[in-house]
Design a protein around this motif. Structure first.
Motif, short mmCIF file in Angstrom:
data_model
loop_
_atom_site.label_atom_id
_atom_site.label_comp_id
_atom_site.label_asym_id
_atom_site.label_seq_id
_atom_site.Cartn_x
_atom_site.Cartn_y
_atom_site.Cartn_z
N PHE A 191 86.46 -63.47 35.00
CA PHE A 191 85.98 -62.15 34.54
C PHE A 191 86.67 -61.01 35.30
N GLY A 192 87.38 -61.35 36.37
CA GLY A 192 88.05 -60.33 37.18
C GLY A 192 87.08 -59.51 38.00
N ILE A 193 85.94 -60.13 38.34
CA ILE A 193 84.92 -59.42 39.14
C ILE A 193 84.99 -59.89 40.59
N ARG A 194 85.17 -58.96 41.49
CA ARG A 194 85.31 -59.31 42.92
C ARG A 194 84.05 -59.01 43.73
N ASP A 195 83.27 -58.06 43.24
CA ASP A 195 82.11 -57.62 44.02
C ASP A 195 80.81 -57.90 43.26
N ALA A 196 80.00 -58.76 43.86
CA ALA A 196 78.69 -59.05 43.27
C ALA A 196 77.88 -59.90 44.23
N GLU A 197 76.60 -59.90 44.04
CA GLU A 197 75.75 -60.81 44.79
C GLU A 197 75.14 -61.79 43.78
N VAL A 198 75.24 -63.08 44.08
CA VAL A 198 74.82 -64.11 43.14
C VAL A 198 73.83 -65.06 43.80
N PHE A 199 72.73 -65.31 43.12
CA PHE A 199 71.73 -66.25 43.62
C PHE A 199 71.59 -67.37 42.60
N LEU A 200 71.67 -68.61 43.07
CA LEU A 200 71.51 -69.76 42.18
C LEU A 200 70.36 -70.63 42.66
N VAL A 201 69.44 -70.94 41.75
CA VAL A 201 68.42 -71.96 42.03
C VAL A 201 68.77 -73.14 41.14
N ASP A 202 69.36 -74.14 41.78
CA ASP A 202 69.90 -75.26 41.02
C ASP A 202 68.87 -76.36 40.84
N LYS A 203 68.78 -76.85 39.60
CA LYS A 203 67.85 -77.95 39.30
C LYS A 203 68.62 -79.17 38.80
N GLY A 204 69.81 -79.33 39.34
CA GLY A 204 70.62 -80.50 38.98
C GLY A 204 71.57 -80.22 37.83
N ALA A 205 72.02 -79.00 37.72
CA ALA A 205 72.93 -78.64 36.61
C ALA A 205 74.33 -79.20 36.85
N ILE A 206 74.96 -79.67 35.79
CA ILE A 206 76.35 -80.10 35.90
C ILE A 206 77.26 -78.88 35.78
N ASP A 207 78.54 -79.07 36.09
CA ASP A 207 79.48 -77.95 36.19
C ASP A 207 79.48 -77.03 34.96
N CYS A 208 79.53 -77.65 33.77
CA CYS A 208 79.67 -76.80 32.57
C CYS A 208 78.39 -76.01 32.29
N VAL A 209 77.24 -76.52 32.74
CA VAL A 209 76.00 -75.75 32.60
C VAL A 209 76.03 -74.57 33.58
N ILE A 210 76.51 -74.84 34.80
CA ILE A 210 76.63 -73.75 35.78
C ILE A 210 77.56 -72.67 35.24
#
Lengths: 100, 294
Positions: free
Chosen positions: A58-77
């Motif tokens: 996406f060409g985005i360098r600045d952001a804060e990201v929070f992930l609560v993972d419940k066992g997602a595979i790569d393509c779901v992420i």
């Protein structure tokens, strides 16, 4: 045209095999990724790499990201991060970009 | 009769749920339908589109015919659904609520444009048209013949009966005409006919009765909405040993008649005619497609 994170946005759920992704405007320059996962020790680097890849696309360098993972595979992420970014930027997904 | 691809069961999986989408591949359905339409809430259309795109592109199930059901032709989602669905390269795109041939042609044209832009082989993605209204039923033949991409028509009974102001009953007399009209349209166009969902997922005996009628009428498969319906429907569409043996006897008797220059041949006193030969060939083709060695 570079995209900017304009607002906080969420995509995904807390269901099994999913990941809840929250994207916020950056408090300081750079990409800050926070991951909560039961498999963080084993797959933390892989999850982080998947998130970084999508932000780079996406060409985005600045952001804060929070992930609560419940066992997602790569393509779901990938899908959930893409959806959260689109919602946070207010822009539609660039499908033509997938043709590269 | 040529080789027939198995389309006995088409199982819907909601594009809103990763676990639903990922688990669906582990059942025995012949066709897996990744759904962007009815099972996805309005506020999740964007996320579901990206989820289905990524799953089909990166985690496509092997050994299954993969379909993406897009939103309606006149919905605000259809343009972007097509952008995603074509680039995911499923075997087919399923279009809901088709009523006219020109609607299919418009969608087919747009698919061709996206295929060209994305460097995908032109014409490689097939179309299934859901027939879900009285107008769709009345125009079924022109829809079936509208574009070379069309390979199947599928009846949607709930919306059809609503359009008719009819009640929806388990006996299903209210869809008997629609079933036959769609079947005849499919046979005329040389495409496959897929029967409607049996909605009560807890009524296995009712499903058995319903799918028995489905198969006897001549349908090639049936849409299912729950994994527990898959094996019941597959079994109903797989010829029994008795049916296979009878078909083999019919064809053997015809061969014998040809060798001996007989004008007419019989089995157990029954005259074998052309329709019986055709049915026997169909039975064996279905059995072979189901992996039975005949």
């Amino acid at each position: 045209m570079a995209l900017n994170i304009k607002q906080t946005a969420v995509a995904g759920t807390m269901e099994s095999s999913d990941v809840m992704v929250t994207v916020k405007p950056a408090a300081e320059p750079g990409l800050a990724i926070h991951i909560q996962s039961n498999v963080l020790t084993t797959f933390g680097d892989q999850i982080r790499a998947a998130v970084e890849d999508v932000f780079a696309e996406f060409g985005i360098r600045d952001a804060e990201v929070f992930l609560v993972d419940k066992g997602a595979i790569d393509c779901v992420i990938r899908a959930r991060v893409q959806a959260a970014i689109c919602r946070a930027t207010g822009e539609g997904f660039n499908w033509k970009g997938e043709d590269k | 009769m040529g080789k027939i691809a198995l389309k006995r069961t088409s199982l819907y999986a909601s594009g809103a749920s990763p676990v639903n989408l990922l688990q669906a591949r582990f059942y025995n359905e012949d066709c897996l339908v990744y759904d962007l339409e009815d099972s996805v809430p309005v506020q999740e259309k964007d996320a579901a589109r990206l989820l289905v795109y990524n799953l089909v592109k990166y985690q496509r199930p092997t050994g299954k015919y993969v379909i993406i059901r897009v939103n309606g032709i006149y919905s605000e989602y259809i343009d972007e659904d097509l952008e995603a669905a074509v680039r995911a390269k499923p075997d087919a795109i399923r279009i809901p609520k088709v009523e006219h041939a020109y609607e299919v042609q418009k969608i087919a044209k747009r698919i061709t444009e996206i295929e060209k832009a994305a460097g995908i082989e032109e014409g490689s993605i097939e179309l299934w048209c859901n027939i879900e209204s009285y107008l769709g039923v009345l125009n079924a033949r022109e829809i079936a013949e509208s574009d070379p991409r069309v390979v199947a028509l599928a009846l949607g009974a709930e919306d059809f009966t609503a359009s008719m102001k009819a009640a929806r009953t388990k006996a299903s007399l209210e869809i008997f005409y629609a079933r036959n009209a769609i079947l005849m349209a499919c046979r005329a166009a040389g495409v496959e006919a897929i029967d409607a969902v049996f909605s009560d997922i807890n009524d296995v005996e009712g499903l058995k009765e319903d799918v028995k009628l489905t198969r006897n009428l001549g349908f090639d498969g049936k849409t299912v909405v729950h994994p527990r319906q898959v094996d019941v429907v597959n079994a109903a569409f797989t010829p029994s040993k008795k049916e296979i043996n009878y078909a083999l006897r019919v064809l053997a008797a015809i061969e014998e008649g040809k060798r001996e220059h007989k004008g007419a041949v019989t089995i157990g006193g029954d005259m074998i005619d052309k329709p019986m030969e055709l049915r026997a060939q169909t039975t064996l083709a279905q059995a072979r497609a189901a992996g039975i060695n005949v």
